[in-house]
Design an enzyme around this catalytic site. Structure first.
Site, PDB file in Angstrom:
ATOM      1  N   GLU A  41       0.839  -1.207   0.000  1.00 16.51           N
ATOM      2  CA  GLU A  41       0.000   0.000   0.000  1.00 16.51           C
ATOM      3  C   GLU A  41       0.879   1.264   0.000  1.00 16.51           C
ATOM      4  O   GLU A  41       1.889   1.316   0.723  1.00 16.51           O
ATOM      5  CB  GLU A  41      -0.863  -0.010   1.279  1.00 16.51           C
ATOM      6  CG  GLU A  41      -1.773   1.202   1.429  1.00 16.51           C
ATOM      7  CD  GLU A  41      -2.456   1.244   2.807  1.00 16.51           C
ATOM      8  OE1 GLU A  41      -1.872   0.745   3.794  1.00 16.51           O
ATOM      9  OE2 GLU A  41      -3.566   1.787   2.879  1.00 16.51           O
ATOM     10  N   LYS A 112      -9.655   2.221  -1.979  1.00 17.95           N
ATOM     11  CA  LYS A 112      -9.822   1.641  -0.630  1.00 17.95           C
ATOM     12  C   LYS A 112     -11.133   2.119   0.005  1.00 17.95           C
ATOM     13  O   LYS A 112     -11.414   3.324   0.042  1.00 17.95           O
ATOM     14  CB  LYS A 112      -8.618   2.057   0.218  1.00 17.95           C
ATOM     15  CG  LYS A 112      -8.569   1.454   1.609  1.00 17.95           C
ATOM     16  CD  LYS A 112      -7.281   1.933   2.293  1.00 17.95           C
ATOM     17  CE  LYS A 112      -7.098   1.408   3.688  1.00 17.95           C
ATOM     18  NZ  LYS A 112      -5.888   1.967   4.325  1.00 17.95           N
ATOM     19  N   CYS A 147      -5.170  -3.054   3.210  1.00 14.47           N
ATOM     20  CA  CYS A 147      -4.744  -2.785   4.594  1.00 14.47           C
ATOM     21  C   CYS A 147      -5.891  -2.800   5.617  1.00 14.47           C
ATOM     22  O   CYS A 147      -6.400  -3.873   5.941  1.00 14.47           O
ATOM     23  CB  CYS A 147      -3.956  -1.472   4.633  1.00 14.47           C
ATOM     24  SG  CYS A 147      -2.874  -1.353   6.085  1.00 14.47           S
TER      25      CYS A 147
HETATM   26  N1  LIG Z   1      -2.753   1.868   6.407  1.00 14.25           N
HETATM   27  C1  LIG Z   1      -3.660   1.257   7.143  1.00 14.25           C
HETATM   28  O1  LIG Z   1      -4.759   0.996   6.710  1.00 14.25           O
HETATM   29  C2  LIG Z   1      -3.227   0.916   8.534  1.00 14.25           C
HETATM   30  C3  LIG Z   1      -4.172  -0.033   9.233  1.00 14.25           C
HETATM   31  C4  LIG Z   1      -3.750  -0.312  10.627  1.00 14.25           C
HETATM   32  O2  LIG Z   1      -2.735   0.170  11.101  1.00 14.25           O
HETATM   33  C5  LIG Z   1      -4.577  -1.198  11.454  1.00 14.25           C
HETATM   34  O3  LIG Z   1      -5.655  -1.613  11.000  1.00 14.25           O
HETATM   35  O4  LIG Z   1      -4.175  -1.492  12.583  1.00 14.25           O
END
Ligand SMILES: NC(=O)CCC(=O)C(=O)O
Length: 265
Positions: A41, A112, A147
């Protein structure tokens, strides 16, 4: 089928342009060694470098798109090029994943859906995607998520209903919550009887050490391979037909009860 997850390090001191060139070269190196290559990502900026999202944002067909389309066709691989900060025509930013075919054509773009940060960061700086995205490859159907999406099982169930057999999840996950990362990747695989290919960043940016530990899980929840904390290319061979076999031998997905009434309190 062979997949390579490129767990690229995102560290301050390397420019976006330099990292883009390096990522393209790492993809090209997979020629003949992988059918599917995955990047993490927001690897141009880092997922936690919020103040850079605006300056590094690109139109969909921007420099990262061009570099990755060429790298995919040079290598002759399916490429999930991770995500980029995309600036839409109306100025809205999105965290957008790009998937290319081995000819270098765009097979899919996924914005996303679940933005991370609660009342800051991505959650306030970027718009939310609305559409589920699957990509049909000759051997399997990919379901695409990014993510923080990993925490929302209903998204993955929606992807299964749309035909997904292999989830591809680019991420920029902090070291602080590494145990959640591994657990959630296995949970999404087990409950959906699907492969999970989850590719994270290494390094430290914006003061946030990244977890690395990219992971490949099979439809039974077994970890087929997992990277360490540093930059690494994780290559794994897997049998996409295992999804159908698992779903047939242990047909839990057929026992879903839809439309259960939830009593109001
Ligand atoms: N970039 C993200 O979406 C980080 C997600 C995260 O740190 C978490 O779900 O814990």
């Amino acid at each position: 089928m062979r997949a390579s997850l490129i767990q690229i390090a995102v560290n301050e001191g390397e420019s976006v342009e330099a990292r883009r060139r390096r990522a393209a070269s790492l993809v090209r190196d997979r020629a003949g060694a992988a059918d599917l290559v995955v990047l993490p990502e927001l690897w141009t900026t880092g997922a936690f470098a919020f103040e850079e999202f605006g300056t590094a944002a690109e139109p969909l067909r921007g420099p990262t798109y061009e570099a990755m389309a060429k790298a995919a066709s040079d290598a002759g691989v399916w490429l999930h090029a991770g995500s980029v900060p995309e600036r839409d025509r109306d100025g809205t930013l999105y965290n957008t994943s790009l998937v290319f075919s081995p000819d270098g054509d765009l097979a899919a773009a996924y914005r996303k859906i679940h933005r991370f940060g609660f009342d800051k960061g991505e959650a306030v700086l970027m718009g939310a995607g609305r559409d589920l995205v699957t990509v049909r490859l000759p051997e399997t159907t990919l379901g695409v998520a990014t993510c923080y999406d990993l925490r929302f099982p209903e998204l993955f169930r929606g992807l299964v209903d749309a035909g997904a057999e292999t989830f591809v999840v680019p991420a920029g996950w902090p070291e602080r919550r590494r145990s959640h990362w591994t657990l959630l990747a296995q949970a999404r695989a087990v409950e959906n009887q699907a492969f999970v290919l989850a590719c994270a960043t290494a390094g430290t940016h914006a003061g946030v050490p990244q977890a690395g530990h990219s992971i490949v899980v099979d439809p039974w929840g077994e970890v087929l391979a997992q990277a360490g904390a540093d930059e690494e290319v994780l290559t794994v061979e897997f049998d996409p037909a295992k999804v159908a076999r698992t779903r047939e031998q242990f047909p839990a997905l057929k026992d879903r009860v839809l439309g259960v009434e939830v009593p109001r309190r």
